[in-house]
Design an enzyme around this catalytic site. Sequence first.
Site, short mmCIF file in Angstrom:
data_model
loop_
_atom_site.label_atom_id
_atom_site.label_comp_id
_atom_site.label_asym_id
_atom_site.label_seq_id
_atom_site.Cartn_x
_atom_site.Cartn_y
_atom_site.Cartn_z
N ASP A 36 46.94 17.51 5.84
CA ASP A 36 46.30 16.44 5.13
C ASP A 36 46.95 15.12 4.92
OD1 ASP A 36 43.55 16.76 3.44
OD2 ASP A 36 44.73 15.28 2.57
N ASP A 58 48.87 11.69 9.10
CA ASP A 58 47.72 10.72 9.36
C ASP A 58 47.27 11.11 10.78
OD1 ASP A 58 46.43 8.42 10.07
OD2 ASP A 58 48.09 7.03 9.24
N TYR A 150 30.08 5.06 10.07
CA TYR A 150 30.04 6.46 9.79
C TYR A 150 29.28 7.17 11.06
CZ TYR A 150 30.27 11.16 7.69
OH TYR A 150 30.67 12.52 7.48
N VAL A 183 26.71 18.23 2.10
CA VAL A 183 27.40 19.03 1.54
C VAL A 183 28.20 18.63 0.14
CG1 VAL A 183 29.29 20.93 1.84
CG2 VAL A 183 27.61 20.26 3.71
N THR A 185 31.21 17.92 -1.61
CA THR A 185 32.80 17.65 -1.16
C THR A 185 33.21 16.64 -2.18
OG1 THR A 185 32.77 16.54 0.62
CG2 THR A 185 32.25 18.86 0.95
#
Length: 217
Positions: A36, A58, A150, A183, A185
């Site tokens: 992460d 990254d 996106y 979802v 999150t």
Amino acid sequence: MRFANKVLLVTGGASGIGAATARRYTAEGGRVTVVDLDLAKAEATAADIPGAIAVQCDVSDEASVIAAVGQTREQLGRIDHVFNAAGHVAFGRVEKFPVEAWNKLLAVHVTGTFLVTRTAIPAMREAGGGAVVNIASISALVARAHTTGYAAAKGAIIGMSRQLALDLAPDNIRVNVVIPGSVLTPMTSPLWAKEGDGDGDINRAAASSAEIGRAHV
């Protein structure tokens, strides 16, 4: 215990779908590298997963990806599976959407998926094959307001994954795509919150594309 003696590298592993996948993989006998951008969160997640390690990375940076893959091989000995879940979302009307935001979406989702997969291929070959699972989105298939960047990034993942599946088949490496709908999150929680009150309660009608009269393309 179908993942006994196997190793998964999962990006975006500190939270959301990545973290859930890491826990499930370990529950079925495997070991996991929680990768992460936020090392502290990765360490917190890995601490609750037996045998897991945390690695800061990254995914849009080649050197960072090479280091993360190398650390996984050094500490866990192999890589059998890759789960590309790292991502973020940014919204805006296309005529006002900054090119910097556009480039970041492509860098994290598309370049990140490419770099992690490419860098992990030698390890998966050494392991005798494996599998790559990439996260796309329903936004790649169905038009939704103000998500051009996106949607473009997630659509590219679908096309790239199809090609990777063909190219890596001789190495016994499968490539598949998961296309989630809405979802809950950390990344998507603002979409689920009630507009204006800021209390974070789930507003399923606001988050569900079925409720907002989406346009099919």
